[in-house]
Design an enzyme around this catalytic site. Structure first.
Site, PDB file in Angstrom:
ATOM      1  CG  HIS A   1      -4.777   2.149  -0.080  1.00 26.67           C
ATOM      2  ND1 HIS A   1      -4.749   1.184   0.546  1.00 26.67           N
ATOM      3  CD2 HIS A   1      -4.675   4.098   0.338  1.00 26.67           C
ATOM      4  CE1 HIS A   1      -4.079   2.417   1.604  1.00 26.67           C
ATOM      5  NE2 HIS A   1      -3.510   3.019   1.362  1.00 26.67           N
TER       6      HIS A   1
ATOM      7  CG  ASN B   1      -2.176  -0.911   0.693  1.00 26.35           C
ATOM      8  OD1 ASN B   1      -1.965  -1.091  -0.385  1.00 26.35           O
ATOM      9  ND2 ASN B   1      -3.225  -1.449   1.901  1.00 26.35           N
TER      10      ASN B   1
ATOM     11  CD  GLU C   1      -3.302  -7.135   6.668  1.00 29.56           C
ATOM     12  OE1 GLU C   1      -1.924  -6.038   7.400  1.00 29.56           O
ATOM     13  OE2 GLU C   1      -4.455  -5.667   6.087  1.00 29.56           O
TER      14      GLU C   1
END
Length: 518
Positions: A403, A398, A433
């Site tokens: 993102h 990220n 995640e």
């Protein structure tokens, strides 16, 4: 002799007319029964459409369905229909009370935020606008009230940290709000606005910017829930109005039916009396001329009575057709509305159990499945294993590539994970995640073998971001349910502890854990 034949012919014609009248009456009754069955089925479907709104309403509608299935008369149906209408009104009142409570909490919290000395001018202006909106549009749907109150209480806790909170704490707040947003179930423009807010929360925001986003989020929720409330209220109102129309029409039909039965019975008695007098005249006749005159008189009376009876039946038939057409039109329209709301509820139910990014089941779906598997384990004692997976160093993706790259990574890994395990295994995105895999009827050794295959496939995925090849790995913790008095919730915690051990000892590995009893 000719006179006798003429009398027999007239009697034969009279008998034929009577048979025709009986057949016409039977046809009318068959049509009435067919339409009543149709109305009963429609009312039953309407009652199912109202299910789940309120326990008392459910009980009343269950009684109504039972009476309809037994073809009960209006003397039994009327009080139950009246009771159902009362409960519908009660549900509407309960919605308004919950609305009032939620509105008061919202208003108090927003006023508290306005009193904070460190608010920026733009944030203060936004809060004032939300207060004005809250005064003019009350939010209702009970399903959303706990979440709204949670968000408002969170804003209250955030208010004290507007100036002093460190950047890490601000990012933690953003993650909390992002998880809350995933629990919202809206469609159309409200859903699009929530997606825009979610994208903002994935970026770096200072505390003032975060507060402004939260205010925007509250405004979006208020607007969206207001639309949902209006839609639900319209639906309840249509239910109440339709039941009222049906009840009124049926009451009128019953009253007119009673009047018709009374007149029809009187005409039948007249017919029978005329026939009896005709028979008596035939039996007692001594002169042919006298018999001729008496028979002619009786036949004339029979003919007049039959005309009245046929006119009465024709009037009844026309009235019934008008009533049937009126109810058919109303019920057909409402059947379409019920179908629309059923589809909408089904879509909302599906969305509430699916992660919008990966299209995997979400945390709520996992909790439902865990309850099912826990009960099955208690019955069958078949092994159940659970695994918690976490993408290693996901934050770097990220931070370094954005993102959108992180979202793509989650989608690819979700797809690969789903393909790598068995079809009977339950794969879900737990949040962020993290993924969870539930293995029904599977010992921990077999679950480990499937996950090793999955991890190997994930390691070999050729991720490429900005011309840079990246290899992504996952860490896994697995546990097996072994005791009847143990819950899958505690087993999940055990697997999560095993995952923590895998990350602590180097990542990119699978760690087995022994189940810990409650």
């Amino acid at each position: 002799m000719n006179q006798s034949n003429s009398t027999e012919e007239k009697l034969a014609i009279l008998e034929k007319r009577l048979n025709q009248t009986i057949q016409s009456r039977k046809q009318l009754e068959d049509e009435y029964q067919h339409d009543w069955t149709h109305f009963s089925n429609m009312l039953t479907q309407l009652s199912y459409a109202c299910g789940g709104l309120d326990q008392n309403l459910d009980n009343a509608l269950t009684k109504l369905r039972g009476l309809l299935q037994r073809n009960s008369g209006m003397e039994l149906l009327k009080p139950v229909m009246t009771e159902s209408e009362a409960h519908i009104q009660s549900v509407a009142n309960q919605v308004q009370r919950n609305l009032k409570d939620a509105h008061e909490v919202t208003f108090a919290t927003l006023n508290w935020l306005l009193k904070q000395p460190n608010l920026s001018k733009s944030a203060r202006s936004e809060l004032q606008r939300i207060i004005e909106l809250s005064q003019s549009q009350h939010v209702s749907i009970m399903h959303y009230m706990p979440l709204m109150i949670t968000l408002l209480n969170y804003c209250q806790r955030l208010g004290s940290d507007i100036v002093s909170a460190p950047e890490q704490q601000s990012q933690a707040h953003q993650k909390i709000v992002l998880k809350l947003i995933t629990q919202l179930e809206f469609n159309g423009s409200t859903e699009q606005q929530l997606n825009l807010i979610a994208r903002k929360l994935k970026g770096k925001l200072d505390n003032t910017e975060l507060l402004s986003v939260l205010v925007n989020l509250l405004e979006t929720i208020i607007h969206g829930v207001s639309l949902e409330r209006q839609s639900a209220q319209n639906f309840l109102l249509e239910i109440s109005q339709t039941l009222g129309v049906v009840q009124g029409t049926l009451n009128q039909s019953v009253n007119e039916r009673g009047h018709y039965e009374s007149e029809n019975s009187s005409l039948n008695e007249q017919l029978q009396s005329n026939v009896d007098r005709l028979n008596a005249s035939v039996q007692s006749a001594q002169h042919l001329e006298t018999l001729k005159q008496e028979v002619a008189s009786h036949l004339c009376q029979l003919n007049e009575t039959l005309k009245e009876k046929l006119a009465l039946e024709e009037h009844e038939r026309q009235h019934f057709e008008r009533t049937t057409a009126k109810l058919n039109s109303k019920l057909t329209h409402f059947e379409q509305q019920v179908h629309h709301y059923k589809q909408k509820l089904a879509e909302q139910k599906f969305k509430s159990l699916q992660d919008s990014l990966t299209k995997l089941p979400n945390r709520a779906a996992l909790e439902e499945r865990m309850r099912v598997e826990e009960q099955r384990f208690k019955r069958t004692k078949e092994p159940v294993s659970i695994a918690v997976l976490d993408i290693d160093f996901f934050k770097r993706i990220n931070d370094n590539f954005g993102h959108s790259a992180g979202d793509k990574t989650l989608q690819v890994i979700a797809s690969m994970l789903r393909k790598a395990v068995n079809e009977s295994d339950f794969v879900c995105r737990y949040g962020g995640e993290e993924f969870v895999v539930l293995f029904p009827n599977t010992p921990i050794a077999d679950a480990q073998a499937r996950l090793e295959k999955a991890c190997e496939r994930i390691r070999n995925i050729p991720f490429k971001f900005r011309s840079e090849d990246i290899r992504i790995t996952v860490s896994v913790g697995i546990a097996e349910l072994q005791q009847v008095n143990q819950s899958l919730t505690s087993l999940f915690e055990t697997a999560d502890n095993a995952l923590y051990e895998a990350k602590k000892t180097g990542r990119n590995k699978i760690v087995l854990a022994s189940a810990v009893s409650n």
